[in-house]
Design a protein around this motif. Structure first.
Motif, mmCIF file in Angstrom:
data_model
loop_
_atom_site.group_PDB
_atom_site.id
_atom_site.type_symbol
_atom_site.label_atom_id
_atom_site.label_comp_id
_atom_site.label_asym_id
_atom_site.label_seq_id
_atom_site.Cartn_x
_atom_site.Cartn_y
_atom_site.Cartn_z
ATOM 1 N N GLY A 82 0.807 -1.215 0.000
ATOM 2 C CA GLY A 82 0.000 0.000 0.000
ATOM 3 C C GLY A 82 0.837 1.260 0.000
ATOM 4 O O GLY A 82 0.331 2.353 0.268
ATOM 5 N N LEU A 83 2.137 1.128 -0.334
ATOM 6 C CA LEU A 83 3.060 2.266 -0.312
ATOM 7 C C LEU A 83 3.483 2.711 -1.713
ATOM 8 O O LEU A 83 4.323 3.606 -1.850
ATOM 9 C CB LEU A 83 4.306 1.907 0.513
ATOM 10 C CG LEU A 83 4.030 1.587 1.989
ATOM 11 C CD1 LEU A 83 5.292 1.046 2.662
ATOM 12 C CD2 LEU A 83 3.512 2.810 2.732
ATOM 13 N N GLY A 84 2.904 2.086 -2.746
ATOM 14 C CA GLY A 84 3.161 2.529 -4.119
ATOM 15 C C GLY A 84 4.556 2.242 -4.634
ATOM 16 O O GLY A 84 5.037 2.942 -5.527
ATOM 17 N N GLY A 85 5.204 1.203 -4.132
ATOM 18 C CA GLY A 85 6.576 0.918 -4.546
ATOM 19 C C GLY A 85 6.721 0.639 -6.036
ATOM 20 O O GLY A 85 7.597 1.201 -6.698
ATOM 21 N N GLY A 86 5.865 -0.212 -6.581
ATOM 22 C CA GLY A 86 5.942 -0.523 -8.005
ATOM 23 C C GLY A 86 5.665 0.690 -8.865
ATOM 24 O O GLY A 86 6.332 0.924 -9.883
ATOM 25 N N SER A 87 4.684 1.490 -8.467
ATOM 26 C CA SER A 87 4.360 2.720 -9.204
ATOM 27 C C SER A 87 5.520 3.712 -9.149
ATOM 28 O O SER A 87 5.842 4.371 -10.142
ATOM 29 C CB SER A 87 3.101 3.368 -8.628
ATOM 30 O OG SER A 87 1.982 2.538 -8.812
ATOM 31 N N ALA A 88 6.155 3.818 -7.976
ATOM 32 C CA ALA A 88 7.290 4.721 -7.829
ATOM 33 C C ALA A 88 8.447 4.287 -8.719
ATOM 34 O O ALA A 88 9.110 5.120 -9.351
ATOM 35 C CB ALA A 88 7.736 4.765 -6.364
ATOM 36 N N ASP A 89 8.692 2.976 -8.796
ATOM 37 C CA ASP A 89 9.772 2.467 -9.656
ATOM 38 C C ASP A 89 9.492 2.773 -11.124
ATOM 39 O O ASP A 89 10.399 3.171 -11.872
ATOM 40 C CB ASP A 89 9.928 0.956 -9.463
ATOM 41 C CG ASP A 89 10.364 0.585 -8.054
ATOM 42 O OD1 ASP A 89 10.917 1.455 -7.353
ATOM 43 O OD2 ASP A 89 10.126 -0.577 -7.656
ATOM 44 N N ALA A 90 8.243 2.594 -11.545
ATOM 45 C CA ALA A 90 7.876 2.891 -12.937
ATOM 46 C C ALA A 90 8.022 4.375 -13.232
ATOM 47 O O ALA A 90 8.513 4.771 -14.297
ATOM 48 C CB ALA A 90 6.441 2.436 -13.204
ATOM 49 N N ALA A 91 7.599 5.220 -12.288
ATOM 50 C CA ALA A 91 7.701 6.672 -12.474
ATOM 51 C C ALA A 91 9.161 7.098 -12.598
ATOM 52 O O ALA A 91 9.520 7.898 -13.475
ATOM 53 C CB ALA A 91 7.033 7.403 -11.313
ATOM 54 N N ALA A 92 10.019 6.564 -11.733
ATOM 55 C CA ALA A 92 11.447 6.903 -11.790
ATOM 56 C C ALA A 92 12.060 6.442 -13.109
ATOM 57 O O ALA A 92 12.937 7.120 -13.675
ATOM 58 C CB ALA A 92 12.179 6.267 -10.608
ATOM 59 N N THR A 93 11.596 5.304 -13.605
ATOM 60 C CA THR A 93 12.096 4.790 -14.883
ATOM 61 C C THR A 93 11.707 5.717 -16.035
ATOM 62 O O THR A 93 12.537 6.063 -16.886
ATOM 63 C CB THR A 93 11.551 3.369 -15.134
ATOM 64 O OG1 THR A 93 12.013 2.506 -14.087
ATOM 65 C CG2 THR A 93 11.998 2.831 -16.482
ATOM 66 N N LEU A 94 10.451 6.134 -16.082
ATOM 67 C CA LEU A 94 10.013 7.064 -17.125
ATOM 68 C C LEU A 94 10.809 8.360 -17.078
ATOM 69 O O LEU A 94 11.271 8.871 -18.107
ATOM 70 C CB LEU A 94 8.521 7.367 -16.973
ATOM 71 C CG LEU A 94 7.539 6.241 -17.291
ATOM 72 C CD1 LEU A 94 6.123 6.632 -16.876
ATOM 73 C CD2 LEU A 94 7.566 5.890 -18.785
#
Length: 288
Positions: free
Chosen positions: A96-108
């Protein structure tokens, strides 16, 4: 080599306004970046996109959001560049901490820079939305009101710096399963998004604590009663307030400072949960 920090998030409020025609839920939530981060390293390659994850906590295959984000950006930009990516995980998985989303955002964000594609932040946010509803927020970060599926953002004044104690039980939760089980009648106290926004603007920590609210918390608690126990133990340890983040199961306790959060963490009576100390994060803060 290019390096990026992918910051986790918490939800200070999360309200569900109804079901959309596309099957998603209409949400309204106040989101906040925190200082905890995953670290990603990017090295240019002629054509291939590859990912390594030391420790193997998440998949390093093409279904990982990092690989999907890299492939989506490359396709959108119409280029053939590649990258060797190393992902070092610190953010708990399925928490519930958005880790996968954060990784994708940093990649973009970082590949846009490394590949020189020159895509604007609003365009990156639209791309991110195709992969996950939290990714637009993770690209912008800070403090924001999120609406729609979570992709419609209104930037808010920075939340006061708060110490946080994160408690992650030894299991994960599927976001989809929690939303599927959601029923309005389970929510006894509706989150007050407007009151939370006012508290943040006034920098009133007491009102921020009083207006913490998450409509998904009773759903996850019904599936995993441990969530309620964690909240109680955080409050017993001295947290000013406590709330489940996102679809859970991580619960965060609020403190006036990082030092106070450390004291709460030392008093917390763990029963096998992972206990982490961090603080809220906004761009004006220096360092990683």
């Amino acid at each position: 080599m290019f390096k990026a920090y992918a910051r986790a998030k918490i939800n200070l409020t999360l309200d569900i306004l109804g079901k959309r025609p596309d099957g998603f839920h209409q949400v309204e939530m106040v989101m906040q970046s925190i200082k905890m981060y995953d670290q990603l390293e990017f090295t240019p390659e002629p054509e291939t996109i590859s990912l390594t994850v030391p420790g193997g906590e998440v998949s390093d295959r093409s279904d990982n959001l990092v690989c999907r984000a890299a492939s989506l950006l490359r396709s959108y930009a119409g280029i053939k560049c590649g990258a060797r990516i190393k992902l070092s995980k610190e953010i708990p998985v399925e928490a519930g901490l958005g880790g996968g989303s954060a990784d994708a955002a940093a990649t973009l964000m970082m590949l846009n820079k490394m590949w020189g594609t020159g895509i604007s932040l609003p365009e990156l946010m639209l791309l991110g939305e195709k992969l996950g509803s939290d990714i637009p927020f993770c690209l912008r970060g800070g403090t924001a009101l999120a609406k729609g599926r979570g992709e419609q953002l209104e930037v808010l004044p920075p939340c006061p710096r708060l110490g946080l104690v994160l408690v992650k039980p030894p299991f994960g939760v599927s976001t989809a399963s929690v939303y599927y089980a959601y029923k309005p009648e389970l929510v006894l106290k509706k989150p007050e998004t407007g009151a939370m926004i006012k508290a943040i603007k006034d920098k009133n920590v007491g009102d921020i604590v009083r207006n913490l609210g998450n409509a998904l918390e009773p759903v996850t608690t019904m599936m995993h009663p441990e969530v309620a126990n964690i909240k109680e133990k955080l409050l017993d340890a001295g947290a000013l307030g406590a709330l489940m983040s996102g679809s859970g199961p991580t619960v965060f306790g609020i403190a006036t400072s990082l030092e106070a959060a450390c004291r709460i963490a030392s008093r917390y009576q763990s029963s096998g949960e992972r206990v982490l100390v961090t603080e809220t994060y906004n761009e004006e803060m220096s360092g990683p």
